[in-house]
Motif scaffolding. Structure first.
Motif, PDB file in Angstrom:
ATOM      1  N   PRO A 264       0.397 -23.247  -4.167  1.00 50.15           N
ATOM      2  CA  PRO A 264      -0.245 -22.910  -2.891  1.00 50.15           C
ATOM      3  C   PRO A 264      -0.915 -24.076  -2.165  1.00 50.15           C
ATOM      4  CG  PRO A 264      -0.805 -21.293  -4.583  1.00 50.15           C
ATOM      5  CD  PRO A 264      -0.135 -22.431  -5.278  1.00 50.15           C
ATOM      6  N   THR A 265      -1.544 -25.014  -2.901  1.00 51.31           N
ATOM      7  CA  THR A 265      -2.360 -26.031  -2.248  1.00 51.31           C
ATOM      8  C   THR A 265      -2.074 -27.423  -2.813  1.00 51.31           C
ATOM      9  OG1 THR A 265      -4.201 -25.914  -3.822  1.00 51.31           O
ATOM     10  CG2 THR A 265      -4.208 -24.307  -2.012  1.00 51.31           C
ATOM     11  N   GLU A 266      -2.577 -28.412  -2.072  1.00 46.50           N
ATOM     12  CA  GLU A 266      -2.492 -29.795  -2.529  1.00 46.50           C
ATOM     13  C   GLU A 266      -3.229 -29.965  -3.863  1.00 46.50           C
ATOM     14  OE1 GLU A 266      -3.967 -34.216  -0.937  1.00 46.50           O
ATOM     15  OE2 GLU A 266      -4.497 -32.380   0.140  1.00 46.50           O
ATOM     16  N   ARG A 267      -4.376 -29.338  -3.988  1.00 49.65           N
ATOM     17  CA  ARG A 267      -5.141 -29.418  -5.243  1.00 49.65           C
ATOM     18  C   ARG A 267      -4.347 -28.844  -6.408  1.00 49.65           C
ATOM     19  NH1 ARG A 267      -8.296 -25.760  -7.933  1.00 49.65           N
ATOM     20  NH2 ARG A 267     -10.022 -26.597  -9.196  1.00 49.65           N
ATOM     21  N   ASP A 268      -3.649 -27.733  -6.178  1.00 46.25           N
ATOM     22  CA  ASP A 268      -2.829 -27.141  -7.238  1.00 46.25           C
ATOM     23  C   ASP A 268      -1.716 -28.090  -7.672  1.00 46.25           C
ATOM     24  OD1 ASP A 268      -4.179 -24.669  -7.423  1.00 46.25           O
ATOM     25  OD2 ASP A 268      -3.145 -23.927  -5.654  1.00 46.25           O
ATOM     26  N   ALA A 269      -1.130 -28.796  -6.721  1.00 45.41           N
ATOM     27  CA  ALA A 269      -0.066 -29.747  -7.061  1.00 45.41           C
ATOM     28  C   ALA A 269      -0.605 -30.849  -7.971  1.00 45.41           C
ATOM     29  CB  ALA A 269       0.530 -30.345  -5.786  1.00 45.41           C
ATOM     30  N   ARG A 270      -1.801 -31.348  -7.649  1.00 43.15           N
ATOM     31  CA  ARG A 270      -2.398 -32.380  -8.498  1.00 43.15           C
ATOM     32  C   ARG A 270      -2.690 -31.847  -9.897  1.00 43.15           C
ATOM     33  NH1 ARG A 270      -5.515 -33.632  -3.776  1.00 43.15           N
ATOM     34  NH2 ARG A 270      -7.313 -32.575  -4.712  1.00 43.15           N
ATOM     35  N   TRP A 271      -3.256 -30.657  -9.973  1.00 42.99           N
ATOM     36  CA  TRP A 271      -3.569 -30.073 -11.277  1.00 42.99           C
ATOM     37  C   TRP A 271      -2.310 -29.818 -12.091  1.00 42.99           C
ATOM     38  CZ3 TRP A 271      -7.823 -29.793 -14.038  1.00 42.99           C
ATOM     39  CH2 TRP A 271      -9.066 -29.922 -13.392  1.00 42.99           C
ATOM     40  N   SER A 272      -1.234 -29.458 -11.424  1.00 45.29           N
ATOM     41  CA  SER A 272       0.035 -29.246 -12.112  1.00 45.29           C
ATOM     42  C   SER A 272       0.501 -30.526 -12.800  1.00 45.29           C
ATOM     43  CB  SER A 272       1.092 -28.771 -11.111  1.00 45.29           C
ATOM     44  OG  SER A 272       2.372 -28.766 -11.689  1.00 45.29           O
ATOM     45  N   ALA A 273       0.455 -31.640 -12.073  1.00 42.73           N
ATOM     46  CA  ALA A 273       0.882 -32.918 -12.656  1.00 42.73           C
ATOM     47  C   ALA A 273      -0.086 -33.378 -13.738  1.00 42.73           C
ATOM     48  CB  ALA A 273       0.996 -33.978 -11.557  1.00 42.73           C
ATOM     49  N   TRP A 274      -1.379 -33.146 -13.535  1.00 46.86           N
ATOM     50  CA  TRP A 274      -2.355 -33.532 -14.563  1.00 46.86           C
ATOM     51  C   TRP A 274      -2.145 -32.736 -15.851  1.00 46.86           C
ATOM     52  CZ3 TRP A 274      -6.764 -33.459 -10.439  1.00 46.86           C
ATOM     53  CH2 TRP A 274      -6.812 -34.715  -9.808  1.00 46.86           C
ATOM     54  N   LEU A 275      -1.821 -31.447 -15.722  1.00 47.23           N
ATOM     55  CA  LEU A 275      -1.542 -30.655 -16.917  1.00 47.23           C
ATOM     56  C   LEU A 275      -0.324 -31.219 -17.649  1.00 47.23           C
ATOM     57  CD1 LEU A 275      -1.914 -28.228 -18.768  1.00 47.23           C
ATOM     58  CD2 LEU A 275      -0.560 -26.862 -17.143  1.00 47.23           C
ATOM     59  N   PHE A 276       0.714 -31.560 -16.898  1.00 43.33           N
ATOM     60  CA  PHE A 276       1.889 -32.206 -17.485  1.00 43.33           C
ATOM     61  C   PHE A 276       1.463 -33.458 -18.257  1.00 43.33           C
ATOM     62  CE2 PHE A 276       4.947 -35.629 -17.312  1.00 43.33           C
ATOM     63  CZ  PHE A 276       6.156 -35.044 -17.656  1.00 43.33           C
ATOM     64  N   GLY A 277       0.626 -34.289 -17.635  1.00 37.33           N
ATOM     65  CA  GLY A 277       0.201 -35.533 -18.272  1.00 37.33           C
ATOM     66  C   GLY A 277      -0.592 -35.297 -19.543  1.00 37.33           C
ATOM     67  N   VAL A 278      -1.528 -34.364 -19.504  1.00 38.17           N
ATOM     68  CA  VAL A 278      -2.340 -34.076 -20.693  1.00 38.17           C
ATOM     69  C   VAL A 278      -1.465 -33.560 -21.833  1.00 38.17           C
ATOM     70  CG1 VAL A 278      -4.137 -32.569 -21.609  1.00 38.17           C
ATOM     71  CG2 VAL A 278      -4.478 -33.686 -19.404  1.00 38.17           C
TER      72      VAL A 278
END
Length: 572
Positions: A264-278
């Motif tokens: 839905p949002t730009e923030r969600d996109a960032r969190w998605s990639a951060w979850l991938f990274g973690v």
């Protein structure tokens, strides 16, 4: 494999098909089919991205490297986590702000129709071949575990095992079926299911192998460098380059970009990639531990079979079927993501332009047809691999040379306006040409005896990084510096970014319980299945009981989340 193992694997395959059917009704528009309507939860997108990078090669290639060389395999894969964190900080939110439905739409906006043609056909051809080879590798592992009696309808008389063509057809048909019917929603939700199955299977193997090591059996010695994070081939410089390679891959490869677009949002996109990274910072230690431990038990095994041999050694009846389901999960995630993203590209960038008057219903139907055709193509590739005589390795090598040179301009063009269409073709052409010379020109008389050739032969891994990541950056940097100003297409991208708006979310959308319910059902079914397996085993019952009980406790937490979301949707 015992009959109960086949039952477990069959139950899993049926479950993935049911998920596809469950989400078929959500695909009313092409944006639903290829971008989940922009309503995917960030954690679902992150888990899906994590699974997209998996395949049977995860177990064969990386498991083999861990068996041979040790902890360095974990260190290499941890670099992918660092790349994911960088993508979350610099790139993922930018993808969402562009407001595009497919990554190809961005390429059209930023670089024009010629670049779309280059990206679409080069990348689609590359991914059809690579996923076809992955499907073949998965099927090879399965048939090796399935000997059949003479005269059996599905028996390959040359091997005495299940027919490889049948295994490829069944596995491929399941993936294509749920992708065609359910679209990106089905891809995302089956990826969540597949993430759960993969982690559970690995977590079950580790303690059993650990107990085996401490059971008093003699342990084999390991090389002195086995527990060191670097080696002569995999140096610190290689690790840094590996981060760069995967920054381009995770930040710009279309299957990953699709995960940043569908939230839905730009923030969600960032969190998605951060979850991938973690996840990639933590998980390599888990899923590469089994071959590390197995090396101490069986030092003379085939490295590429180390993972499945370790599983066979310790898993009780039924759990080997779960491990095969995990291997299917890894490959299916990679295949389904590629099918959906390229079906979306063909629908939005080609069919819609040919039929601008087409209704949303016709676009969804066209998307499903394209998904079916792409799926049929990769199954055909998998069937042809045994007849290629090693040619598939050359094809994968050549197509792999285009990955970095195509991904790097995408990220550069996403962040800066000072490169244009000519730079894209120059980066791809120069990098690919030098890559061919480096990879295939070692035997040429005039080059084979030169100092550069000797250095390349002594440092093959670092050479791959230099050609695939460093060279494209050098070309792009030169183009950026000499450019007189922003490219004309940059203004269109800026206009989209300035007009960015999050996906409107109703109370029902914001509290969609379907993803949490998928997790809860998956954990419940797996927990109950684990307890049922106790009846089929004379040993390992304590481990099955403990594992099943833990799964049901976690499932109870997931069900509480589902109930809260249902109450939020219907507060009355």
């Amino acid at each position: 494999m015992a009959p109960i193992d086949f039952a477990v694997l069959a139950a899993y395959l049926i479950g993935t098909l049911l998920i596809g059917l469950r989400y078929a009704g959500r695909n009313r528009r092409s944006r639903d089919m290829f971008a989940a309507g922009g309503r995917s939860p960030w954690w679902v997108s992150g888990l899906s991205g994590f699974m997209t990078l998996k395949s049977a090669g995860t177990f064969v290639v990386w498991g083999g490297l861990a068996y041979r060389e040790g902890v360095v395999a974990i260190a290499i894969n941890t670099c992918i986590g660092v790349a994911g964190l960088l993508v979350g900080s610099l790139v993922a939110g930018r993808w969402r702000r562009t407001g595009v439905t497919t990554p190809a739409e961005f390429v059209q906006l930023r670089f024009g129709p010629q670049a779309v043609q280059l990206y679409t056909w080069a990348m689609m051809g590359m991914r059809i071949v690579s996923t076809g080879v992955a499907l073949y590798a998965l099927s090879v592992m399965l048939v090796a575990l399935v000997p059949l009696e003479p005269g059996h309808l599905l028996r390959d008389d040359a091997t005495g095992h299940l027919s490889l063509a049948v295994a490829i057809g069944v596995f491929g048909a399941v993936v294509v079926a749920y992708t065609v019917t359910g679209g990106l929603w089905a891809v995302l939700m089956t990826d969540v299911l597949q993430f759960i199955v993969l982690q559970l299977a690995v977590l079950f193997v580790i303690p059993l192998l650990w107990w085996q090591l401490h059971s008093g059996v003699p342990l084999a010695p390991v090389p002195e460098t086995f527990f060191q994070p670097f080696s002569s081939q995999y140096t610190l410089w290689f690790m840094a380059g590996w981060v760069a390679v995967h920054f381009f891959l995770v930040g710009a490869e279309w299957a990953f970009a699709q995960r940043y677009i569908c939230v839905p949002t730009e923030r969600d996109a960032r969190w998605s990639a951060w979850l991938f990274g973690v996840l990639y910072l933590v998980s390599p230690t888990l899923w590469l531990t089994p071959p590390l431990l197995y090396r101490m038990l069986q030092p003379d095994a085939d490295p590429e079979q180390a993972y499945i041999l370790a599983s066979q050694l310790v898993l009780p009846a039924g759990m080997l079927g779960l491990m095969m389901a995990a291997m299917f999960s890894a490959t299916a995630s990679a295949i389904s993501g590629q099918i959906n993203v390229f079906a979306g590209v063909l629908t939005e960038q080609f069919y819609r332009r040919l039929r601008p008057e087409a209704s949303e219903r016709r676009l969804v139907a066209a998307g499903r047809l394209f998904a079916l055709l792409i799926g049929a193509a990769l199954i055909a590739v998998a069937w042809c691999v045994p007849r290629m005589g090693g040619a598939e390795k050359i094809v994968l090598t050549l197509t792999g040379m285009l990955l970095g040179p195509l991904m790097a301009p995408t990220i550069w063009g996403l962040l800066s306006g000072r490169i244009g269409t000519h730079t894209v073709f120059a980066t791809a052409g120069i990098s690919f040409s030098i890559g061919v010379l480096v990879r295939l020109g070692m035997d040429l008389g005039w080059f084979a005896d030169s100092a550069p050739a000797r250095w390349i032969q002594a440092n093959p891994r670092l050479t791959d990084v230099l050609v695939g990541a460093v060279l494209p950056v050098v070309i792009l940097s030169i183009s950026h510096v000499i450019a007189k100003g922003p490219a004309p297409q940059w203004q269109r991208v800026r206009a989209r970014i300035d007009a960015y708006a999050p996906t409107p979310m109703t109370t029902v959308d914001a509290n969609d319980h379907a993803p949490a319910r998928t997790v809860a059902i998956s954990l419940t079914v797996t927990g109950v299945l684990t307890l049922v397996l106790i009846a089929f085993n004379d040993s390992g019952r304590t481990a099955l009981l403990m594992f099943g009980a833990i799964l049901l406790l976690i499932a109870a937490v997931a069900w509480r989340r589902v109930v809260r979301q249902l109450r939020a949707q219907h507060p009355g």
